[in-house]
Write a protein that holds these residues in place. Sequence first.
Motif, PDB file in Angstrom:
ATOM      1  N   ILE A   1     117.388  -4.178 -38.761  1.00  0.00           N
ATOM      2  CA  ILE A   1     118.284  -4.149 -39.916  1.00  0.00           C
ATOM      3  C   ILE A   1     119.685  -4.599 -39.500  1.00  0.00           C
ATOM      4  O   ILE A   1     120.322  -5.407 -40.186  1.00  0.00           O
ATOM      5  CB  ILE A   1     118.314  -2.738 -40.543  1.00  0.00           C
ATOM      6  N   THR A   2     120.154  -4.107 -38.366  1.00  0.00           N
ATOM      7  CA  THR A   2     121.476  -4.484 -37.864  1.00  0.00           C
ATOM      8  C   THR A   2     121.561  -5.982 -37.623  1.00  0.00           C
ATOM      9  O   THR A   2     122.553  -6.627 -37.983  1.00  0.00           O
ATOM     10  CB  THR A   2     121.786  -3.717 -36.562  1.00  0.00           C
ATOM     11  N   GLN A   3     120.523  -6.556 -37.044  1.00  0.00           N
ATOM     12  CA  GLN A   3     120.520  -7.989 -36.751  1.00  0.00           C
ATOM     13  C   GLN A   3     120.616  -8.819 -38.030  1.00  0.00           C
ATOM     14  O   GLN A   3     121.333  -9.818 -38.074  1.00  0.00           O
ATOM     15  CB  GLN A   3     119.274  -8.370 -35.962  1.00  0.00           C
ATOM     16  N   VAL A   4     119.940  -8.409 -39.083  1.00  0.00           N
ATOM     17  CA  VAL A   4     120.007  -9.123 -40.363  1.00  0.00           C
ATOM     18  C   VAL A   4     121.448  -9.137 -40.870  1.00  0.00           C
ATOM     19  O   VAL A   4     121.954 -10.174 -41.313  1.00  0.00           O
ATOM     20  CB  VAL A   4     119.058  -8.474 -41.398  1.00  0.00           C
ATOM     21  N   PHE A   5     122.103  -7.996 -40.795  1.00  0.00           N
ATOM     22  CA  PHE A   5     123.493  -7.926 -41.239  1.00  0.00           C
ATOM     23  C   PHE A   5     124.405  -8.790 -40.369  1.00  0.00           C
ATOM     24  O   PHE A   5     125.287  -9.480 -40.879  1.00  0.00           O
ATOM     25  CB  PHE A   5     123.997  -6.482 -41.211  1.00  0.00           C
ATOM     26  N   GLU A   6     124.207  -8.754 -39.073  1.00  0.00           N
ATOM     27  CA  GLU A   6     125.065  -9.527 -38.173  1.00  0.00           C
ATOM     28  C   GLU A   6     124.927 -11.022 -38.423  1.00  0.00           C
ATOM     29  O   GLU A   6     125.920 -11.754 -38.418  1.00  0.00           O
ATOM     30  CB  GLU A   6     124.778  -9.161 -36.722  1.00  0.00           C
ATOM     31  N   VAL A   7     123.723 -11.487 -38.670  1.00  0.00           N
ATOM     32  CA  VAL A   7     123.501 -12.897 -38.985  1.00  0.00           C
ATOM     33  C   VAL A   7     124.201 -13.258 -40.299  1.00  0.00           C
ATOM     34  O   VAL A   7     124.717 -14.365 -40.451  1.00  0.00           O
ATOM     35  CB  VAL A   7     121.984 -13.209 -39.056  1.00  0.00           C
ATOM     36  N   ALA A   8     124.264 -12.302 -41.226  1.00  0.00           N
ATOM     37  CA  ALA A   8     124.909 -12.536 -42.524  1.00  0.00           C
ATOM     38  C   ALA A   8     126.435 -12.435 -42.453  1.00  0.00           C
ATOM     39  O   ALA A   8     127.110 -12.666 -43.453  1.00  0.00           O
ATOM     40  CB  ALA A   8     124.367 -11.549 -43.552  1.00  0.00           C
ATOM     41  N   GLY A   9     126.975 -12.085 -41.283  1.00  0.00           N
ATOM     42  CA  GLY A   9     128.428 -12.055 -41.121  1.00  0.00           C
ATOM     43  C   GLY A   9     129.066 -10.684 -41.093  1.00  0.00           C
ATOM     44  O   GLY A   9     130.284 -10.564 -41.193  1.00  0.00           O
ATOM     45  N   ILE A  10     128.283  -9.651 -40.941  1.00  0.00           N
ATOM     46  CA  ILE A  10     128.819  -8.288 -40.892  1.00  0.00           C
ATOM     47  C   ILE A  10     128.981  -7.860 -39.434  1.00  0.00           C
ATOM     48  O   ILE A  10     128.089  -8.068 -38.615  1.00  0.00           O
ATOM     49  CB  ILE A  10     127.869  -7.296 -41.603  1.00  0.00           C
ATOM     50  N   THR A  11     130.133  -7.272 -39.130  1.00  0.00           N
ATOM     51  CA  THR A  11     130.371  -6.655 -37.827  1.00  0.00           C
ATOM     52  C   THR A  11     130.580  -5.173 -38.073  1.00  0.00           C
ATOM     53  O   THR A  11     131.330  -4.788 -38.977  1.00  0.00           O
ATOM     54  CB  THR A  11     131.620  -7.252 -37.145  1.00  0.00           C
ATOM     55  N   PHE A  12     129.944  -4.346 -37.285  1.00  0.00           N
ATOM     56  CA  PHE A  12     130.058  -2.898 -37.448  1.00  0.00           C
ATOM     57  C   PHE A  12     131.124  -2.358 -36.514  1.00  0.00           C
ATOM     58  O   PHE A  12     131.147  -2.690 -35.332  1.00  0.00           O
ATOM     59  CB  PHE A  12     128.706  -2.225 -37.181  1.00  0.00           C
ATOM     60  N   ILE A  13     132.011  -1.543 -37.059  1.00  0.00           N
ATOM     61  CA  ILE A  13     133.046  -0.881 -36.276  1.00  0.00           C
ATOM     62  C   ILE A  13     132.468   0.453 -35.829  1.00  0.00           C
ATOM     63  O   ILE A  13     132.040   1.263 -36.655  1.00  0.00           O
ATOM     64  CB  ILE A  13     134.322  -0.674 -37.109  1.00  0.00           C
TER      65      ILE A  13
END
Length: 81
Positions: A48-60
């Motif tokens: 799930i995290t990888q999908v978000f990261e590919v979409a441009g999301i960075t988690f703080i």
Amino acid sequence: MNGVQCKLARVALGWGVRDLAAAANVSTQTISRLERGELLRDATLDAITQVFEVAGITFIEDSSDGFGIIVRKPQPTLADR
């Protein structure tokens, strides 16, 4: 990534639970469980995290100051130039 970050990222991208579930190849129940704060297997959370990261999301990361997300601006492609 925690459940609140998941929901923040999903909403920031304009995705519904079904959209994220399909992109991460998990069930909608899995996304709902994550957003309720339940623990998931590491491999599932990583997908799930990888999908978000590919979409441009960075988690703080969670710290004493709190946690959150950063939404990167879309990068122009060669077709956009």
